[in-house]
Scaffold this motif. Structure first.
Motif, PDB file in Angstrom:
ATOM      1  N   SER A   1       0.834  -1.209   0.000  1.00  0.00           N
ATOM      2  CA  SER A   1       0.000   0.000   0.000  1.00  0.00           C
ATOM      3  C   SER A   1       0.862   1.250   0.000  1.00  0.00           C
ATOM      4  CB  SER A   1      -0.923  -0.013   1.220  1.00  0.00           C
ATOM      5  OG  SER A   1      -1.783  -1.138   1.195  1.00  0.00           O
TER       6      SER A   1
ATOM      7  N   ASP B   1      -4.672   3.357  -0.479  1.00  0.00           N
ATOM      8  CA  ASP B   1      -5.209   3.224   0.881  1.00  0.00           C
ATOM      9  C   ASP B   1      -5.865   1.855   1.010  1.00  0.00           C
ATOM     10  OD1 ASP B   1      -6.552   3.366   3.306  1.00  0.00           O
ATOM     11  OD2 ASP B   1      -7.170   5.443   3.037  1.00  0.00           O
ATOM     12  N   PRO B   2      -5.361   0.980   1.892  1.00  0.00           N
ATOM     13  CA  PRO B   2      -5.930  -0.377   2.006  1.00  0.00           C
ATOM     14  C   PRO B   2      -7.393  -0.384   2.448  1.00  0.00           C
ATOM     15  CG  PRO B   2      -4.390   0.069   3.797  1.00  0.00           C
ATOM     16  CD  PRO B   2      -4.229   1.183   2.811  1.00  0.00           C
TER      17      PRO B   2
END
Length: 343
Positions: A264, A270-271
């Protein structure tokens, strides 16, 4: 007009004739599908199936267009079964029957189709569901991307409980059943090739074995949803808007693998917005939240389960995240998918 009854020489690729409804279609269904998915209902080869129910049922339908067809931890066949099963499970239903409709591009190798159907069969057996009806269409080259799958699913709802947004109250806790963002990043890594070096496996899995026993042991669960497209952040926004309440989460409590965290940061993704295919978000009464997490951790798919936040009266309809730097940010709903065709 008469038709020859002689067997047609088997080809190694899908032809337009395989979608004609004639002998090629029948041989494809017999050799590539029925052998692997055989059961008494499907054996009738009807356009629909008669299922006898005396209880409340849940019904879902979904389509799968993931590219590539195979990725670390799964493939389009496994994804089709588990995705359909999980949609039923999120309603508190025991999955029992699914349909399987295939849209195949001319030129697809039969061996590839058979590999996908093998995966469908394994996944259906593991999830304890039966494929009872289906359809096959073949389109010209470039009219599709190798293979698309459409499914529908039926399941028996447990008891009289309804898992709806109306059940949610301020103070309820938000639980995630395990590590996030693994599916979307797995598919991305496969598309970009080994040079990306992510080595992340999809979390693609049926949640029936994790969730159904949990529902039988506790009535603390008020609502569930699997954070697929749009990831955890988008799903939490859907819950907040639907319930008319706010949600606050803490980023330090999010279960992330080291590989996902590194990927990421490397990719600037953004995970919280990356798809999952083997996780569930649970809204649970505050008093029972720790108990629910303890029960989840007893199952292999729930070992990384965690309470990540709570429902609040603050900022109705919005999701607020407390960052690792002890600041706050608003998690908006995903506007455009950064990783299209991940399911």
């Amino acid at each position: 007009m008469t038709f020859s009854k002689r067997p047609v020489k088997r080809t190694t690729e899908i032809l337009l004739g395989h979608g004609s409804g004639g002998r090629l279609t029948h041989e494809l269904i017999r050799d590539a599908l029925l052998k692997k998915l055989d059961n008494p209902v499907l054996r009738e080869l009807g356009d629909s199936a008669v299922i006898d129910y005396k209880e409340r049922i849940a019904f879902t339908t979904d389509s799968f267009v993931v590219s590539p067809l195979f990725f670390p931890g799964g493939d389009i066949g496994k994804l089709a079964v588990t995705g359909t099963v999980n949609d039923l499970v999120m309603l508190g239903a025991v999955p029992e029957y699914i349909s399987l409709a295939l849209i195949i591009e001319e030129g697809l190798r039969v061996s590839v189709l058979e590999k996908v159907i093998d995966s469908v069969a394994r996944s259906a057996k593991e999830a304890r569901v039966r494929v009872v009806t289906g359809d096959t269409k073949v389109v010209e080259k470039l009219a599709a991307d190798k293979l698309f799958i459409n499914t529908s699913g039926l399941g028996r709802v447990l008891g009289r409980r309804r898992l709806t947004l109306k059940n949610i109250s301020p103070g309820d806790k938000i639980i995630i059943t395990g590590n996030i963002a693994e599916h979307g990043l797995s598919v991305l890594a496969k598309r970009k090739g080994p040079g990306l070096g992510l080595n992340i496996r999809s979390d693609c899995a049926s949640l029936a074995g994790l969730i159904i026993p949990l529902l039988e042991k506790t009535r603390a669960i008020k609502f569930m949803r699997d954070p697929t497209r749009g990831g955890v952040a988008t799903t939490l926004n859907e819950i907040a808007e639907g319930a008319g309440l706010g949600i606050e989460i803490e980023e330090k409590k999010l279960p992330l693998s080291d590989k996902v965290r590194a990927a990421s940061e490397l990719l600037g993704i953004d995970p919280l917005y990356v798809a999952n295919e083997g996780k569930a978000l649970l809204v649970v009464s505050r008093q029972e939240a720790e108990k629910v997490v303890g029960l989840l951790k007893l199952h292999p798919l729930g070992r990384r389960a965690a309470i990540i936040g709570a429902v609040t009266r603050r900022e109705p309809g919005r999701v607020i995240s407390r960052t690792l730097f002890n600041t706050e940010r608003v998690l908006d709903m995903l506007v455009s998918d950064p990783l299209p065709r991940i399911c």
